[in-house]
Design a protein around this motif. Structure first.
Motif, PDB file in Angstrom:
ATOM      1  N   GLY A  69       7.521  -1.799   0.002  1.00  0.00           N
ATOM      2  CA  GLY A  69       6.354  -0.957  -0.211  1.00  0.00           C
ATOM      3  C   GLY A  69       5.779  -1.101  -1.611  1.00  0.00           C
ATOM      4  O   GLY A  69       6.001  -2.114  -2.293  1.00  0.00           O
ATOM      5  N   ASN A 127       9.360  -7.555  -8.632  1.00  0.00           N
ATOM      6  CA  ASN A 127       9.806  -8.865  -8.143  1.00  0.00           C
ATOM      7  C   ASN A 127       8.689  -9.480  -7.278  1.00  0.00           C
ATOM      8  O   ASN A 127       8.298  -8.892  -6.274  1.00  0.00           O
ATOM      9  N   ALA A 177       6.398   0.599  -4.294  1.00  0.00           N
ATOM     10  CA  ALA A 177       7.342   0.898  -5.384  1.00  0.00           C
ATOM     11  C   ALA A 177       6.703   1.670  -6.534  1.00  0.00           C
ATOM     12  O   ALA A 177       6.679   1.183  -7.671  1.00  0.00           O
ATOM     13  N   VAL A 221       0.824  -1.204   0.000  1.00  0.00           N
ATOM     14  CA  VAL A 221       0.000   0.000   0.000  1.00  0.00           C
ATOM     15  C   VAL A 221       0.858   1.255   0.000  1.00  0.00           C
ATOM     16  O   VAL A 221       2.029   1.230   0.355  1.00  0.00           O
TER      17      VAL A 221
HETATM   18  P1  NAD Z   1       9.419   0.866  -1.474  1.00  0.00           P
HETATM   19  O1  NAD Z   1       9.716  -0.300  -0.611  1.00  0.00           O
HETATM   20  O2  NAD Z   1       8.105   0.887  -2.154  1.00  0.00           O
HETATM   21  O3  NAD Z   1      10.550   0.971  -2.598  1.00  0.00           O
HETATM   22  C1  NAD Z   1      11.940   1.127  -2.284  1.00  0.00           C
HETATM   23  C2  NAD Z   1      12.796   0.704  -3.483  1.00  0.00           C
HETATM   24  O4  NAD Z   1      12.740  -0.718  -3.635  1.00  0.00           O
HETATM   25  C3  NAD Z   1      12.300   1.289  -4.808  1.00  0.00           C
HETATM   26  O5  NAD Z   1      13.410   1.562  -5.615  1.00  0.00           O
HETATM   27  C4  NAD Z   1      11.492   0.164  -5.418  1.00  0.00           C
HETATM   28  O6  NAD Z   1      11.432   0.191  -6.817  1.00  0.00           O
HETATM   29  C5  NAD Z   1      12.227  -1.067  -4.905  1.00  0.00           C
HETATM   30  N1  NAD Z   1      11.313  -2.201  -4.730  1.00  0.00           N
HETATM   31  C6  NAD Z   1      10.426  -2.388  -3.705  1.00  0.00           C
HETATM   32  N2  NAD Z   1       9.725  -3.515  -3.904  1.00  0.00           N
HETATM   33  C7  NAD Z   1      10.158  -4.044  -5.062  1.00  0.00           C
HETATM   34  C8  NAD Z   1       9.811  -5.209  -5.807  1.00  0.00           C
HETATM   35  N3  NAD Z   1       8.850  -6.070  -5.381  1.00  0.00           N
HETATM   36  N4  NAD Z   1      10.456  -5.458  -6.972  1.00  0.00           N
HETATM   37  C9  NAD Z   1      11.416  -4.621  -7.399  1.00  0.00           C
HETATM   38  N5  NAD Z   1      11.795  -3.506  -6.750  1.00  0.00           N
HETATM   39  C10 NAD Z   1      11.172  -3.219  -5.592  1.00  0.00           C
HETATM   40  O7  NAD Z   1       9.611   2.128  -0.556  1.00  0.00           O
HETATM   41  P2  NAD Z   1       9.283   3.699  -0.822  1.00  0.00           P
HETATM   42  O8  NAD Z   1       9.546   4.035  -2.245  1.00  0.00           O
HETATM   43  O9  NAD Z   1      10.015   4.396   0.241  1.00  0.00           O
HETATM   44  O10 NAD Z   1       7.737   3.822  -0.524  1.00  0.00           O
HETATM   45  C11 NAD Z   1       6.719   3.789  -1.522  1.00  0.00           C
HETATM   46  C12 NAD Z   1       5.359   3.742  -0.862  1.00  0.00           C
HETATM   47  O11 NAD Z   1       5.190   2.473  -0.204  1.00  0.00           O
HETATM   48  C13 NAD Z   1       5.134   4.810   0.216  1.00  0.00           C
HETATM   49  O12 NAD Z   1       3.843   5.335   0.049  1.00  0.00           O
HETATM   50  C14 NAD Z   1       5.224   4.041   1.524  1.00  0.00           C
HETATM   51  O13 NAD Z   1       4.418   4.601   2.524  1.00  0.00           O
HETATM   52  C15 NAD Z   1       4.697   2.695   1.125  1.00  0.00           C
HETATM   53  N6  NAD Z   1       5.147   1.549   1.944  1.00  0.00           N
HETATM   54  C16 NAD Z   1       4.255   0.535   2.098  1.00  0.00           C
HETATM   55  C17 NAD Z   1       4.622  -0.619   2.771  1.00  0.00           C
HETATM   56  C18 NAD Z   1       3.645  -1.751   2.832  1.00  0.00           C
HETATM   57  O14 NAD Z   1       2.714  -1.849   2.040  1.00  0.00           O
HETATM   58  N7  NAD Z   1       3.802  -2.671   3.758  1.00  0.00           N
HETATM   59  C19 NAD Z   1       5.908  -0.737   3.291  1.00  0.00           C
HETATM   60  C20 NAD Z   1       6.809   0.320   3.102  1.00  0.00           C
HETATM   61  C21 NAD Z   1       6.429   1.449   2.418  1.00  0.00           C
END
Ligand code: NAD
Ligand code: MN
Length: 361
Positions: free
Chosen positions: A288, A300, A290, A74
């Motif tokens: 998160g 991924n 992403a 989310v």
């Molecule tokens: P993020 O974890 O979404 O991404 C961080 C980095 O990791 C990015 O470069 C992204 O492209 C990469 N990444 C993450 N998951 C990936 C995947 N499955 N495959 C490939 N690359 C991946 O963190 P952020 O950018 O700081 O946050 C984005 C949003 O997500 C924010 O709104 C935050 O609040 C939310 N968030 C949600 C959760 C959750 O749903 N549990 C956890 C953390 C952050």
């Protein structure tokens, strides 16, 4: 055996990785003779756009009626600054579910994968076979502060969130940690900042009291800043690490470095200890939504797929599927089928195809 799963895609890459996780869940359910009933729903931003709330009462009730909830991810910048009347849980769909379902025990296992070691910043040999379980308290602490807000103090803008833990919150969480350590290599480190903060002094006292009930687990208290450093310097010395909501959040992204990508990490949030035959849980990738790669099909799926294994283990009482999925993921990596975050060119669907193929019929 019949199992009810509520599946919430959420935002960004969430729906994509949830789809892949569900493919694996359906496949394994068939194999295990589990009749899987999946209900789809909206969470957080998706729910906000449709219903003007981050989580509807209907979704909460559906979650209560389920054996487990599988979540994509989310969040997104367009929803970050929306303020809803009410407590912390009102501002975030996932936190709303965690709060009302009291899924306090957050498991975030991080391991090294041989074929991905060259994607990590560790020198050769330094992270081989590393396997650490970060446990994050999910329902209390600063993130759920009831006293919070922004105000003016002496003419200056001040933001504040009251960090508070009562002994019952810490004790139930610590028990879960020691029970999990017993099932692993029997070592547990509790991290805190009790050198400077009062809430952590109580945290340390309570965890140390609980530790006396588990004399077979090698227990140590560590200051969290030093713990973060030691986790990178000597990762092989760690087994289970427990910390509050905020420290656990940060440490679990830190240990994703062992795996080579944040997208590789699964998570479970359980509403009871692991010693119960089956316990309600919410399962999702640690990462998160992403937004930077959403909609491209390249996310991924492994974090979600490994979370499905944890769901079979803890909520369905079928522990063997964890290892089965891990092996199929390992063989997929060895065959070089990888999404771009791992250095490959596969789509999330193609990587899941390869994992399903290796899971066998
Ligand atoms: P993020 O974890 O979404 O991404 C961080 C980095 O990791 C990015 O470069 C992204 O492209 C990469 N990444 C993450 N998951 C990936 C995947 N499955 N495959 C490939 N690359 C991946 O963190 P952020 O950018 O700081 O946050 C984005 C949003 O997500 C924010 O709104 C935050 O609040 C939310 N968030 C949600 C959760 C959750 O749903 N549990 C956890 C953390 C952050
Ligand atoms: Mn996080």
């Amino acid at each position: 055996m019949k199992k009810q799963v509520l599946a919430l895609g959420g935002d960004g890459i969430g729906p994509e990785i949830l789809d892949q996780g569900l493919r694996v869940a359906r496949h394994l359910a068939m194999r295990a003779g589990v009749e899987l009933e999946v209900t789809l729903g909206l969470l957080h931003g998706a729910s906000w756009e449709a219903h003007g709330t981050f989580c509807t009462e209907e979704v909460l009730e559906q979650a209560r009626a389920s054996d487990a909830v599988l979540v994509g991810a989310v969040g997104g910048p367009q929803w970050d600054d929306i303020r809803v009347k009410g407590g912390a849980e009102r501002q975030d769909g996932l936190m709303y579910l965690r709060h009302h379902l009291q899924t306090y025990l957050g498991l975030r296992p991080a391991r090294a994968w041989g074929p991905l070691l060259n994607r990590t910043p560790f020198r050769a040999g330094a992270a081989d076979h590393v396997d650490v379980l970060i446990l994050r308290e999910m329902c209390g602490g600063a993130m759920f502060a009831t006293e919070r807000g922004q105000r003016r103090v002496n003419g200056l803008r001040q933001g504040h969130d009251l960090t508070a833990y009562d002994e019952a919150e810490v004790a139930r969480f610590a028990h879960g940690g020691f029970q999990l350590a017993r099932r692993r290599r029997g070592r547990l480190v509790s991290c805190d900042k009790s050198n400077v903060m009062e809430s952590y002094k109580l945290w340390r006292t309570v965890v140390t009291e609980v530790a006396r009930e588990y004399p077979d687990v090698a227990f140590e208290n560590m200051f969290a800043d030093n713990c973060a450093y030691q986790l990178m310097m000597r990762p092989h010395d760690f087994d289970v690490v427990i910390g509050c909501n905020q420290l656990g959040d940060v440490l679990s992204d830190l240990t994703a470095v062992y795996a080579g990508s944040l997208g590789m990490l699964p998570s479970a949030c359980l509403s009871g200890g692991p010693d119960q035959a089956s316990v309600f849980g919410m399962y999702e990738s640690t990462a998160g939504s992403a937004p930077d790669i959403a909609g491209q099909g390249v996310a991924n799926p492994v974090g979600t797929i490994l979370s499905v294994g944890m769901m079979f283990n803890f909520s369905f009482g079928l522990p063997d599927f964890d290892a089965l999925i891990e092996r199929a993921v390992m063989e997929t990596l060895q065959a070089g089928v990888m999404t771009p975050d791992l250095g490959g060119t596969a789509t999330g669907t193609a990587m899941t195809d390869a994992i399903l193929e290796r899971l066998g019929p």
